[in-house]
Design a protein around this motif. Structure first.
Motif, PDB file in Angstrom:
ATOM      1  N   VAL A   1      -5.362  64.439 -49.710  1.00  0.00           N
ATOM      2  CA  VAL A   1      -5.648  65.665 -48.525  1.00  0.00           C
ATOM      3  C   VAL A   1      -4.671  66.500 -47.742  1.00  0.00           C
ATOM      4  O   VAL A   1      -4.050  67.433 -47.697  1.00  0.00           O
ATOM      5  CB  VAL A   1      -6.083  64.820 -47.107  1.00  0.00           C
ATOM      6  CG1 VAL A   1      -6.338  66.103 -46.282  1.00  0.00           C
ATOM      7  CG2 VAL A   1      -7.616  64.536 -47.923  1.00  0.00           C
ATOM      8  N   ALA A   2      -2.971  65.500 -47.710  1.00  0.00           N
ATOM      9  CA  ALA A   2      -1.886  66.046 -47.598  1.00  0.00           C
ATOM     10  C   ALA A   2      -0.726  66.887 -47.909  1.00  0.00           C
ATOM     11  O   ALA A   2      -0.879  67.695 -47.504  1.00  0.00           O
ATOM     12  CB  ALA A   2      -0.646  65.180 -46.668  1.00  0.00           C
TER      13      ALA A   2
ATOM     14  N   LYS B   1     -13.140  74.341 -49.734  1.00  0.00           N
ATOM     15  CA  LYS B   1     -14.969  74.298 -50.706  1.00  0.00           C
ATOM     16  C   LYS B   1     -13.768  73.022 -51.583  1.00  0.00           C
ATOM     17  O   LYS B   1     -15.046  72.335 -51.784  1.00  0.00           O
ATOM     18  CB  LYS B   1     -15.068  75.184 -51.724  1.00  0.00           C
ATOM     19  CG  LYS B   1     -15.918  74.419 -53.211  1.00  0.00           C
ATOM     20  CD  LYS B   1     -15.595  76.028 -54.733  1.00  0.00           C
ATOM     21  CE  LYS B   1     -16.419  75.176 -55.338  1.00  0.00           C
ATOM     22  NZ  LYS B   1     -16.759  76.374 -56.260  1.00  0.00           N
ATOM     23  N   LEU B   2     -12.875  72.735 -51.785  1.00  0.00           N
ATOM     24  CA  LEU B   2     -12.193  71.735 -52.304  1.00  0.00           C
ATOM     25  C   LEU B   2     -12.118  70.439 -51.248  1.00  0.00           C
ATOM     26  O   LEU B   2     -12.380  69.131 -51.835  1.00  0.00           O
ATOM     27  CB  LEU B   2     -10.616  71.555 -51.959  1.00  0.00           C
ATOM     28  CG  LEU B   2      -9.762  70.395 -52.887  1.00  0.00           C
ATOM     29  CD1 LEU B   2      -9.909  70.310 -54.246  1.00  0.00           C
ATOM     30  CD2 LEU B   2      -8.003  71.418 -52.572  1.00  0.00           C
ATOM     31  N   MET B   3     -11.641  71.068 -50.484  1.00  0.00           N
ATOM     32  CA  MET B   3     -12.076  69.390 -48.838  1.00  0.00           C
ATOM     33  C   MET B   3     -13.488  68.942 -49.130  1.00  0.00           C
ATOM     34  O   MET B   3     -14.032  67.697 -49.084  1.00  0.00           O
ATOM     35  CB  MET B   3     -11.339  69.769 -47.738  1.00  0.00           C
ATOM     36  CG  MET B   3     -10.370  69.978 -47.755  1.00  0.00           C
ATOM     37  SD  MET B   3      -8.938  68.284 -47.777  1.00  0.00           S
ATOM     38  CE  MET B   3      -8.198  68.769 -49.485  1.00  0.00           C
TER      39      MET B   3
ATOM     40  N   THR C   1     -14.779  65.730 -46.675  1.00  0.00           N
ATOM     41  CA  THR C   1     -13.931  66.385 -45.732  1.00  0.00           C
ATOM     42  C   THR C   1     -14.499  67.474 -44.491  1.00  0.00           C
ATOM     43  O   THR C   1     -15.261  67.933 -45.008  1.00  0.00           O
ATOM     44  CB  THR C   1     -12.314  66.334 -46.219  1.00  0.00           C
ATOM     45  OG1 THR C   1     -12.212  64.904 -46.791  1.00  0.00           O
ATOM     46  CG2 THR C   1     -11.820  66.722 -44.409  1.00  0.00           C
ATOM     47  N   GLU C   2     -14.944  67.000 -43.159  1.00  0.00           N
ATOM     48  CA  GLU C   2     -14.672  67.655 -42.935  1.00  0.00           C
ATOM     49  C   GLU C   2     -13.944  68.255 -41.968  1.00  0.00           C
ATOM     50  O   GLU C   2     -13.108  67.923 -42.093  1.00  0.00           O
ATOM     51  CB  GLU C   2     -16.005  67.263 -42.072  1.00  0.00           C
ATOM     52  CG  GLU C   2     -17.074  66.907 -41.991  1.00  0.00           C
ATOM     53  CD  GLU C   2     -17.947  66.353 -40.786  1.00  0.00           C
ATOM     54  OE1 GLU C   2     -19.464  65.749 -40.539  1.00  0.00           O
ATOM     55  OE2 GLU C   2     -17.980  66.069 -39.009  1.00  0.00           O
ATOM     56  N   LEU C   3     -13.975  69.927 -41.489  1.00  0.00           N
ATOM     57  CA  LEU C   3     -12.662  71.056 -41.188  1.00  0.00           C
ATOM     58  C   LEU C   3     -12.496  71.601 -39.947  1.00  0.00           C
ATOM     59  O   LEU C   3     -14.107  71.637 -39.388  1.00  0.00           O
ATOM     60  CB  LEU C   3     -12.527  71.519 -41.855  1.00  0.00           C
ATOM     61  CG  LEU C   3     -12.445  71.265 -43.199  1.00  0.00           C
ATOM     62  CD1 LEU C   3     -11.950  72.530 -44.658  1.00  0.00           C
ATOM     63  CD2 LEU C   3     -10.922  70.439 -42.890  1.00  0.00           C
ATOM     64  N   ALA C   4     -12.341  71.882 -39.068  1.00  0.00           N
ATOM     65  CA  ALA C   4     -12.306  72.370 -37.379  1.00  0.00           C
ATOM     66  C   ALA C   4     -11.064  72.805 -37.786  1.00  0.00           C
ATOM     67  O   ALA C   4     -10.270  72.632 -37.806  1.00  0.00           O
ATOM     68  CB  ALA C   4     -12.821  71.316 -36.874  1.00  0.00           C
ATOM     69  N   THR C   5     -11.670  74.242 -36.821  1.00  0.00           N
ATOM     70  CA  THR C   5     -10.054  75.228 -35.739  1.00  0.00           C
ATOM     71  C   THR C   5     -10.111  74.486 -34.615  1.00  0.00           C
ATOM     72  O   THR C   5     -10.464  75.167 -34.012  1.00  0.00           O
ATOM     73  CB  THR C   5     -10.437  75.997 -36.210  1.00  0.00           C
ATOM     74  OG1 THR C   5     -11.583  76.779 -35.327  1.00  0.00           O
ATOM     75  CG2 THR C   5     -10.651  76.552 -37.946  1.00  0.00           C
TER      76      THR C   5
END
Length: 321
Positions: A45-46, A281-283, A288-292
């Motif tokens: 992820v990093a 899409k990759l995450m 993996t969940e993403l948030a802003t």
């Protein structure tokens, strides 16, 4: 009065300098410190994040692995770094919360950092070996209640999100299961597939291939919404375990005192990365969940998780050392 005017002038000069720094920032490569070894889940992820962040900022972002000490070696390095936005931490609950709770660390996991953004959130997945006679979380709970202490669950290590997630399940469901800690998710999953473990509470990404292959049975997903990767698997709330949700999260943090203008610029760039379709899409393919989140929201997220962790350790009388 003269002294007051001088103070106002000094404050104005500081603000002007900060604004100018943010406009020109970054003028050299940025180091993103990963407090874990190369090649692991956090590293994947990093490095994906660093590549996209570099494109967004127009400057290279280099990942440096400084593993060891329960993530404290990398965290301490960043805490001592100059607060100029050029040394950042790919932070985790271990670095900021768990390890500082159980052993002396040369930094305060929250007060010595400026939190910039939430980089990723990886919810856990409750699974069992197919030999276990439980097709739902409710059936697993009933089985555990009728056999107190006889079922065991594995985690990627003492004090990790999977370990604490398992303890939350035990507490929420009022059941007893023996915890078997491993030195990482891979060996735990190996024993789970082989039947040496009955229950697993680990990140979806590691368990997913085995669930798809029928070698593990997924019972519930530890998030507020179902995973698009396993749409037929209920959430913890749907399975009767609401309140036991858990995840491994990653933040980007800077040393305390980093100028607000620089922090805000980094936050905007990081949130722009999470909105990119290919990156999402990759995450998402890795569970993996993403948030802003804003810097303030990110700080609140970490502080709230720290309080939940402290409460769990106290109420469950956990020995994490």
């Amino acid at each position: 009065m003269k002294q007051f005017k001088q103070s106002l002038l000094a404050a104005a000069l500081v603000l002007a300098a900060s604004g100018a720094q943010a406009q020109s920032y970054p003028t050299k490569p940025i180091v993103l410190v990963n407090p874990y070894a190369a090649g692991g889940p956090a590293d994947l992820v990093a490095r994906s994040l660093a590549k996209e962040l570099g494109t967004e900022l127009g400057q290279q972002v280099v990942v440096e692995n400084k593993a060891g000490g329960g993530a404290t070696i990398g965290a301490a390095y960043v805490a001592r770094a100059e607060a100029d936005g050029y040394t950042l931490l790919f932070g985790t609950a271990a670095a900021h919360i768990v390890t500082p709770l159980i052993q002396p660390t040369p930094y305060d996991g929250i007060k010595d950092f400026t939190f910039i953004a939430l980089a990723a959130n990886q919810p856990n997945l409750l699974v069992v070996n197919p030999s276990v006679k439980a097709n739902t979380a409710k059936e697993l709970i009933e089985l555990a209640r009728s056999n107190p202490g006889k079922l065991n669950y594995g985690s990627s290590g003492t004090g990790t999100s999977p370990h604490l997630g398992g303890e939350l399940i035990k507490q929420q469901a009022r059941i007893e299961m023996a915890h078997i800690p491993y030195g990482g998710a891979a060996p735990a999953i190996t024993d789970l597939v082989a039947g040496r473990l009955q229950v697993g509470v680990m990140n979806l990404s590691g368990e997913l291939p085995y669930v798809k292959a029928g070698k593990l049975r997924a019972l519930a997903y530890a998030s507020k919404t179902r995973s698009p990767l396993l749409p037929d698997v209920p959430t913890f709330a749907e399975a009767g375990l609401g309140g036991a949700e858990s995840a491994s999260w990653y933040t980007v943090a800077a040393p305390k005192g980093t100028p607000a203008a620089v922090v805000n610029k980094l936050n905007a760039a990081l949130n722009a990365v999470t909105k990119k379709a290919e990156y999402r899409k990759l995450m998402e393919a890795q569970g993996t969940e993403l948030a802003t989140l804003t810097p303030e929201e990110t700080t609140r997220f970490v502080v709230d998780d720290a309080q939940r962790t402290k409460d769990l350790i106290k109420s469950a009388n956990l020995k994490l050392e």
